[in-house]
Design an enzyme around this catalytic site. Structure first.
Site, PDB file in Angstrom:
ATOM      1  N   LYS A 172     -11.761   3.298 -13.335  1.00  0.00           N
ATOM      2  CA  LYS A 172     -11.967   1.897 -12.934  1.00  0.00           C
ATOM      3  C   LYS A 172     -12.332   1.054 -14.171  1.00  0.00           C
ATOM      4  CE  LYS A 172     -11.902   0.261  -9.358  1.00  0.00           C
ATOM      5  NZ  LYS A 172     -10.777  -0.339  -8.578  1.00  0.00           N
ATOM      6  N   ASN A 175     -21.860   0.030  -3.227  1.00  0.00           N
ATOM      7  CA  ASN A 175     -21.297   0.853  -2.142  1.00  0.00           C
ATOM      8  C   ASN A 175     -21.143   0.049  -0.857  1.00  0.00           C
ATOM      9  OD1 ASN A 175     -22.394   2.854  -4.081  1.00  0.00           O
ATOM     10  ND2 ASN A 175     -21.773   4.317  -2.502  1.00  0.00           N
ATOM     11  N   PRO A 199     -21.513  17.468  -9.715  1.00  0.00           N
ATOM     12  CA  PRO A 199     -21.653  17.492 -11.180  1.00  0.00           C
ATOM     13  C   PRO A 199     -21.702  16.070 -11.748  1.00  0.00           C
ATOM     14  CG  PRO A 199     -19.707  18.749 -10.454  1.00  0.00           C
ATOM     15  CD  PRO A 199     -20.268  18.069  -9.238  1.00  0.00           C
ATOM     16  N   LEU A 254       0.028   4.124   1.035  1.00  0.00           N
ATOM     17  CA  LEU A 254      -0.401   5.003   2.142  1.00  0.00           C
ATOM     18  C   LEU A 254      -0.681   6.409   1.636  1.00  0.00           C
ATOM     19  CD1 LEU A 254       1.915   3.706   5.020  1.00  0.00           C
ATOM     20  CD2 LEU A 254      -0.468   3.121   4.576  1.00  0.00           C
ATOM     21  N   THR A 284     -15.973  -1.834  -9.380  1.00  0.00           N
ATOM     22  CA  THR A 284     -17.148  -1.179  -8.806  1.00  0.00           C
ATOM     23  C   THR A 284     -18.349  -1.261  -9.744  1.00  0.00           C
ATOM     24  OG1 THR A 284     -18.010   1.035  -8.272  1.00  0.00           O
ATOM     25  CG2 THR A 284     -16.125   0.970  -9.717  1.00  0.00           C
ATOM     26  N   ASP A 285     -19.536  -1.131  -9.171  1.00  0.00           N
ATOM     27  CA  ASP A 285     -20.745  -1.069 -10.010  1.00  0.00           C
ATOM     28  C   ASP A 285     -20.809   0.239 -10.808  1.00  0.00           C
ATOM     29  OD1 ASP A 285     -21.305   0.669  -7.873  1.00  0.00           O
ATOM     30  OD2 ASP A 285     -23.225  -0.268  -7.343  1.00  0.00           O
ATOM     31  N   GLU A 286     -19.982   1.229 -10.397  1.00  0.00           N
ATOM     32  CA  GLU A 286     -20.086   2.543 -11.043  1.00  0.00           C
ATOM     33  C   GLU A 286     -19.640   2.523 -12.499  1.00  0.00           C
ATOM     34  OE1 GLU A 286     -19.023   5.864  -8.541  1.00  0.00           O
ATOM     35  OE2 GLU A 286     -19.337   4.677  -6.725  1.00  0.00           O
ATOM     36  N   TYR A 290     -13.639   8.968 -11.767  1.00  0.00           N
ATOM     37  CA  TYR A 290     -13.381   7.757 -10.979  1.00  0.00           C
ATOM     38  C   TYR A 290     -13.852   6.509 -11.716  1.00  0.00           C
ATOM     39  CZ  TYR A 290     -14.411   4.030  -7.617  1.00  0.00           C
ATOM     40  OH  TYR A 290     -14.518   2.804  -7.002  1.00  0.00           O
ATOM     41  N   ASN A 348     -30.276   8.435  -0.644  1.00  0.00           N
ATOM     42  CA  ASN A 348     -29.311   9.063   0.283  1.00  0.00           C
ATOM     43  C   ASN A 348     -29.998   9.706   1.490  1.00  0.00           C
ATOM     44  OD1 ASN A 348     -27.248   8.309  -1.419  1.00  0.00           O
ATOM     45  ND2 ASN A 348     -27.143  10.294  -2.465  1.00  0.00           N
ATOM     46  N   ASP A 375       0.850  -1.197   0.000  1.00  0.00           N
ATOM     47  CA  ASP A 375       0.000   0.000   0.000  1.00  0.00           C
ATOM     48  C   ASP A 375       0.881   1.240   0.000  1.00  0.00           C
ATOM     49  OD1 ASP A 375      -1.762   2.195   0.974  1.00  0.00           O
ATOM     50  OD2 ASP A 375      -3.228   0.574   1.178  1.00  0.00           O
TER      51      ASP A 375
HETATM   52  P1  NAD Z   1      -9.789   3.501  -0.038  1.00  0.00           P
HETATM   53  O1  NAD Z   1      -9.622   4.798  -0.769  1.00  0.00           O
HETATM   54  O2  NAD Z   1     -10.298   3.488   1.347  1.00  0.00           O
HETATM   55  O3  NAD Z   1      -8.388   2.730  -0.017  1.00  0.00           O
HETATM   56  C1  NAD Z   1      -7.568   2.609  -1.144  1.00  0.00           C
HETATM   57  C2  NAD Z   1      -6.200   2.134  -0.659  1.00  0.00           C
HETATM   58  O4  NAD Z   1      -5.371   1.951  -1.819  1.00  0.00           O
HETATM   59  C3  NAD Z   1      -5.494   3.143   0.234  1.00  0.00           C
HETATM   60  O5  NAD Z   1      -4.937   2.474   1.353  1.00  0.00           O
HETATM   61  C4  NAD Z   1      -4.407   3.734  -0.646  1.00  0.00           C
HETATM   62  O6  NAD Z   1      -3.256   4.142   0.073  1.00  0.00           O
HETATM   63  C5  NAD Z   1      -4.111   2.560  -1.588  1.00  0.00           C
HETATM   64  N1  NAD Z   1      -3.565   2.965  -2.884  1.00  0.00           N
HETATM   65  C6  NAD Z   1      -4.079   3.880  -3.744  1.00  0.00           C
HETATM   66  N2  NAD Z   1      -3.299   3.957  -4.839  1.00  0.00           N
HETATM   67  C7  NAD Z   1      -2.279   3.075  -4.662  1.00  0.00           C
HETATM   68  C8  NAD Z   1      -1.149   2.698  -5.441  1.00  0.00           C
HETATM   69  N3  NAD Z   1      -0.899   3.276  -6.616  1.00  0.00           N
HETATM   70  N4  NAD Z   1      -0.305   1.760  -4.956  1.00  0.00           N
HETATM   71  C9  NAD Z   1      -0.529   1.179  -3.736  1.00  0.00           C
HETATM   72  N5  NAD Z   1      -1.585   1.513  -2.944  1.00  0.00           N
HETATM   73  C10 NAD Z   1      -2.444   2.441  -3.417  1.00  0.00           C
HETATM   74  O7  NAD Z   1     -10.698   2.607  -1.011  1.00  0.00           O
HETATM   75  P2  NAD Z   1     -11.722   1.448  -0.655  1.00  0.00           P
HETATM   76  O8  NAD Z   1     -13.034   2.044  -0.412  1.00  0.00           O
HETATM   77  O9  NAD Z   1     -11.118   0.560   0.352  1.00  0.00           O
HETATM   78  O10 NAD Z   1     -11.793   0.712  -2.069  1.00  0.00           O
HETATM   79  C11 NAD Z   1     -10.927  -0.379  -2.373  1.00  0.00           C
HETATM   80  C12 NAD Z   1     -11.217  -0.852  -3.779  1.00  0.00           C
HETATM   81  O11 NAD Z   1     -12.578  -1.251  -3.878  1.00  0.00           O
HETATM   82  C13 NAD Z   1     -11.014   0.210  -4.851  1.00  0.00           C
HETATM   83  O12 NAD Z   1     -10.431  -0.388  -5.976  1.00  0.00           O
HETATM   84  C14 NAD Z   1     -12.430   0.690  -5.165  1.00  0.00           C
HETATM   85  O13 NAD Z   1     -12.522   1.158  -6.484  1.00  0.00           O
HETATM   86  C15 NAD Z   1     -13.215  -0.570  -4.944  1.00  0.00           C
HETATM   87  N6  NAD Z   1     -14.621  -0.390  -4.541  1.00  0.00           N
HETATM   88  C16 NAD Z   1     -14.929   0.387  -3.468  1.00  0.00           C
HETATM   89  C17 NAD Z   1     -16.253   0.514  -3.072  1.00  0.00           C
HETATM   90  C18 NAD Z   1     -16.648   1.333  -1.880  1.00  0.00           C
HETATM   91  O14 NAD Z   1     -17.854   1.470  -1.604  1.00  0.00           O
HETATM   92  N7  NAD Z   1     -15.727   1.844  -1.074  1.00  0.00           N
HETATM   93  C19 NAD Z   1     -17.265  -0.115  -3.813  1.00  0.00           C
HETATM   94  C20 NAD Z   1     -16.911  -0.898  -4.913  1.00  0.00           C
HETATM   95  C21 NAD Z   1     -15.577  -1.029  -5.262  1.00  0.00           C
HETATM   96  P1  TYD Z   2     -20.141   8.426  -1.667  1.00  0.00           P
HETATM   97  O1  TYD Z   2     -20.108   7.851  -0.294  1.00  0.00           O
HETATM   98  O2  TYD Z   2     -19.132   9.483  -2.015  1.00  0.00           O
HETATM   99  O3  TYD Z   2     -20.048   7.203  -2.670  1.00  0.00           O
HETATM  100  P2  TYD Z   2     -20.296   7.171  -4.299  1.00  0.00           P
HETATM  101  O4  TYD Z   2     -20.259   8.541  -4.831  1.00  0.00           O
HETATM  102  O5  TYD Z   2     -19.126   6.338  -4.751  1.00  0.00           O
HETATM  103  O6  TYD Z   2     -21.615   6.476  -4.476  1.00  0.00           O
HETATM  104  O7  TYD Z   2     -21.573   9.025  -1.917  1.00  0.00           O
HETATM  105  C1  TYD Z   2     -22.725   8.213  -1.776  1.00  0.00           C
HETATM  106  C2  TYD Z   2     -23.912   9.050  -2.201  1.00  0.00           C
HETATM  107  O8  TYD Z   2     -24.083  10.103  -1.239  1.00  0.00           O
HETATM  108  C3  TYD Z   2     -23.721   9.718  -3.539  1.00  0.00           C
HETATM  109  O9  TYD Z   2     -24.974   9.738  -4.213  1.00  0.00           O
HETATM  110  C4  TYD Z   2     -23.302  11.128  -3.194  1.00  0.00           C
HETATM  111  C5  TYD Z   2     -24.016  11.381  -1.876  1.00  0.00           C
HETATM  112  N1  TYD Z   2     -23.326  12.282  -0.936  1.00  0.00           N
HETATM  113  C6  TYD Z   2     -24.030  13.328  -0.347  1.00  0.00           C
HETATM  114  O10 TYD Z   2     -25.228  13.531  -0.612  1.00  0.00           O
HETATM  115  N2  TYD Z   2     -23.373  14.126   0.536  1.00  0.00           N
HETATM  116  C7  TYD Z   2     -22.059  13.961   0.842  1.00  0.00           C
HETATM  117  O11 TYD Z   2     -21.499  14.769   1.646  1.00  0.00           O
HETATM  118  C8  TYD Z   2     -21.357  12.863   0.258  1.00  0.00           C
HETATM  119  C9  TYD Z   2     -19.909  12.634   0.563  1.00  0.00           C
HETATM  120  C10 TYD Z   2     -22.035  12.043  -0.630  1.00  0.00           C
END
Ligand code: NAD
Ligand code: TYD
Length: 355
Positions: free
Chosen positions: A163, A188, A292, A34, A133-135, A159, A258, A32
């Site tokens: 992905k 999410n 946006p 960090l 991700t589903d996005e 983003y 939300n 990682d």
């Molecule tokens: P996060 O931002 O909390 O953590 C990402 C981690 O990756 C961090 O520790 C960061 O330091 C590390 N990192 C970033 N770029 C790096 C690099 N170039 N080399 C080494 N380490 C690196 O993200 P998360 O929410 O834990 O998401 C993890 C994965 O799951 C991501 O690929 C994200 O796209 C995917 N994902 C997340 C969600 C969600 O709801 N959080 C949903 C679907 C998919």
């Molecule tokens: P987020 O947690 O950033 O995840 P993602 O954009 O990847 O789905 O946001 C979840 C939803 O909440 C998204 O529709 C944006 C909305 N949102 C707010 O309404 N207020 C906020 O302050 C944040 C961070 C997100």
């Protein structure tokens, strides 16, 4: 046996690492860089545990990755490393292109070089699991069916575009070079160690701090929420039994607007940690300018996971959000640490420089 986890100090990666080592003695090499989202305090409970080897470095550093693969000879790579916050990608897309696309390319190529030279049996058993991700599927209309694995890619944010690009690279490395890949598309996540820039932890943390709870636009955007530990069990299952070259959609069957999420958190806090003035935390809700290009609705059809791999989420939204709110109440020191930047200071002291 050993696996290499990338991004294992982030939200999902640290939950995955903790979960993995709670159920197996197989060593985790955790790579990682960090970034601001990586936090070694998430892994404090593994301190002194020889099964966890943390490496501070970038997936884009092919020499480092090659050296790690050669030294530890993992049977699998699970790639969580990515920039993950849509709002940050709008303000600064370059980091997303660099880490998510260029980084995944470098990682894939280093893994390919390692995999190619493996003896026949470990070569056949090797897996590269890419966490997506589903996005990448874009935004759904109100009554449209949920995303299946065959839904076309229509990413709308920097983003999700980054992905989607990384997913295409993973697919191509399988199709062209035969690398045994698996790709997961998850909805999410929420749960412990979620960085308080994302909706659910932000609302909990802001509510307790007496700050406003910002709801973008009309608050009627829909996300499909999955408790992070269910995501971890799904990834373990895909790694164990997923069909090489396949993609799997992982979701919690929990579509919520939300505004409903924010109100639910307020109601939980009203009963668990009432405000001193006796009013509801809902008083702190503020409707703010919309994001946006804000995707209106995501929904995952996770039936392939159930049909082919027998996986289902264990948590309902009610049980998961209860646990999550309670975790934040019980872990105020973690929150304060993240917010004060103390963990970044610690990294500077320990490693000499922040990334
Ligand atoms: P996060 O931002 O909390 O953590 C990402 C981690 O990756 C961090 O520790 C960061 O330091 C590390 N990192 C970033 N770029 C790096 C690099 N170039 N080399 C080494 N380490 C690196 O993200 P998360 O929410 O834990 O998401 C993890 C994965 O799951 C991501 O690929 C994200 O796209 C995917 N994902 C997340 C969600 C969600 O709801 N959080 C949903 C679907 C998919
Ligand atoms: P987020 O947690 O950033 O995840 P993602 O954009 O990847 O789905 O946001 C979840 C939803 O909440 C998204 O529709 C944006 C909305 N949102 C707010 O309404 N207020 C906020 O302050 C944040 C961070 C997100």
């Amino acid at each position: 046996m050993t696996i290499l986890v990338t991004g294992g100090a982030g939200f999902i990666g640290s939950n995955f690492t903790l979960d993995w080592l709670a159920q197996s003695d197989e060593t985790v090499i955790n790579l990682d860089k960090l970034s601001y989202a990586g936090n070694l305090h998430n892994l404090t409970s593994l301190h002194g545990d020889a099964r966890h080897v943390f490496i501070h470095g970038d997936i884009g550093d092919a020499a480092l990755v090659g050296q790690l693969l050669g030294a530890h000879q993992p049977r699998a790579v699970v790639n969580f490393a990515a920039e993950s916050h849509v709002d940050r990608s709008i303000h600064g897309p370059s980091e997303f292109v660099q880490n998510n696309i260029v980084g995944t390319f470098a990682l894939l190529d280093a893994v390919r070089a390692y995999w190619t030279t493996r003896p026949a049996a470990p070569k056949a058993a090797f897996r590269f699991l890419h966490v997506s991700t589903d996005e990448v599927f874009g935004s759904l209309g109100k009554d449209a069916p949920a995303f299946t694995e065959t839904h076309p890619f229509e990413p709308n944010s920097p983003y999700s575009a980054s992905k989607a690009a990384s997913d295409h690279l993973v697919r191509a490395w399988h199709h062209t070079y035969g690398l045994p890949v698996l790709t997961t598309h998850c909805s999410n996540n929420y749960g412990p160690f979620h960085f308080p820039e994302k909706l659910i932890p932000l609302v909990i943390v802001n509510a307790l701090a007496g700050k406003t709870l910002p709801v973008y636009g009309d608050g009627q955007q829909i996300r499909d929420w999955l408790y992070v530990k269910d995501h971890c069990s799904a990834i373990r299952r895909v790694l164990e039994a997923g069909s090489v070259g396949s993609t799997y959609n992982i979701g919690g069957w929990n579509e919520k607007a939300n505004l409903d999420i924010v109100r639910t958190i307020c109601r939980l806090l009203d009963s668990l940690r009432p405000r001193a003035d006796g009013k509801s935390y809902q008083e702190q809700i503020a409707f703010v300018t919309d994001r946006p290009g804000h995707d209106r609705r995501y929904a995952i059809d996770a039936s392939k996971m159930e049909r082919e791999l027998g996986w289902k989420p264990a948590e309902s939204f009610d049980s998961g959000i209860n646990k999550t709110v309670q975790w934040y109440l019980d872990n105020q020191a973690w929150v304060a640490n993240v917010q004060s930047g103390a963990y970044r200071d610690w990294i500077k002291t320990h490693y000499g420089a922040t990334t």
